[in-house]
Design a protein around this motif. Structure first.
Motif, PDB file in Angstrom:
ATOM      1  N   LYS A  58       0.819  -1.219   0.000  1.00  0.00           N
ATOM      2  CA  LYS A  58       0.000   0.000   0.000  1.00  0.00           C
ATOM      3  C   LYS A  58       0.850   1.265   0.000  1.00  0.00           C
ATOM      4  O   LYS A  58       0.538   2.235  -0.686  1.00  0.00           O
ATOM      5  CB  LYS A  58      -0.953  -0.008   1.187  1.00  0.00           C
ATOM      6  N   GLU A  59       1.937   1.272   0.745  1.00  0.00           N
ATOM      7  CA  GLU A  59       2.805   2.459   0.781  1.00  0.00           C
ATOM      8  C   GLU A  59       3.443   2.727  -0.576  1.00  0.00           C
ATOM      9  O   GLU A  59       3.629   3.879  -0.969  1.00  0.00           O
ATOM     10  CB  GLU A  59       3.872   2.321   1.870  1.00  0.00           C
ATOM     11  N   GLU A  60       3.778   1.660  -1.292  1.00  0.00           N
ATOM     12  CA  GLU A  60       4.336   1.825  -2.637  1.00  0.00           C
ATOM     13  C   GLU A  60       3.295   2.442  -3.568  1.00  0.00           C
ATOM     14  O   GLU A  60       3.605   3.363  -4.327  1.00  0.00           O
ATOM     15  CB  GLU A  60       4.800   0.480  -3.186  1.00  0.00           C
ATOM     16  N   LYS A  62       0.707   4.256  -2.706  1.00  0.00           N
ATOM     17  CA  LYS A  62       0.495   5.641  -2.279  1.00  0.00           C
ATOM     18  C   LYS A  62       1.590   6.541  -2.847  1.00  0.00           C
ATOM     19  O   LYS A  62       1.318   7.627  -3.357  1.00  0.00           O
ATOM     20  CB  LYS A  62       0.466   5.721  -0.753  1.00  0.00           C
TER      21      LYS A  62
END
Length: 87
Positions: A58-60, A62
């Protein structure tokens, strides 16, 4: 990028089940594009890559949304929906 190259690229990122799903989406997208006079190649490539980022962190995703200056409203939706625009 042609169909074979795109499918090979995507296959490396997906489970077998998700890849089979992608083949079905591709077939449906081609049929719909032909039926409604849309660009068949664009529909095909969009269908192939629609789940490309499905299993990315998810951070990637985002970070990609921010880096590529996509609509910031995307970040207000569930991260489960980010994979399609990121892909």
């Amino acid at each position: 990028m042609n169909r074979e190259e795109a499918l090979n690229c995507v296959k490396e990122q997906l489970t077998e089940h998700r890849y089979t799903h992608t083949l079905g989406v591709m077939s449906a997208a081609i049929s719909l594009a032909e039926r409604f006079g849309a660009d068949v190649k664009k529909a095909e490539i969009a269908a192939i890559f629609h789940d490309y980022a499905k299993f990315r962190p998810k951070e990637e995703m985002k970070g990609i949304i921010q880096k590529e200056q996509m609509n910031p409203l995307l970040l207000e939706y569930s991260p489960e929906l980010w994979h399609a625009p990121v892909g």
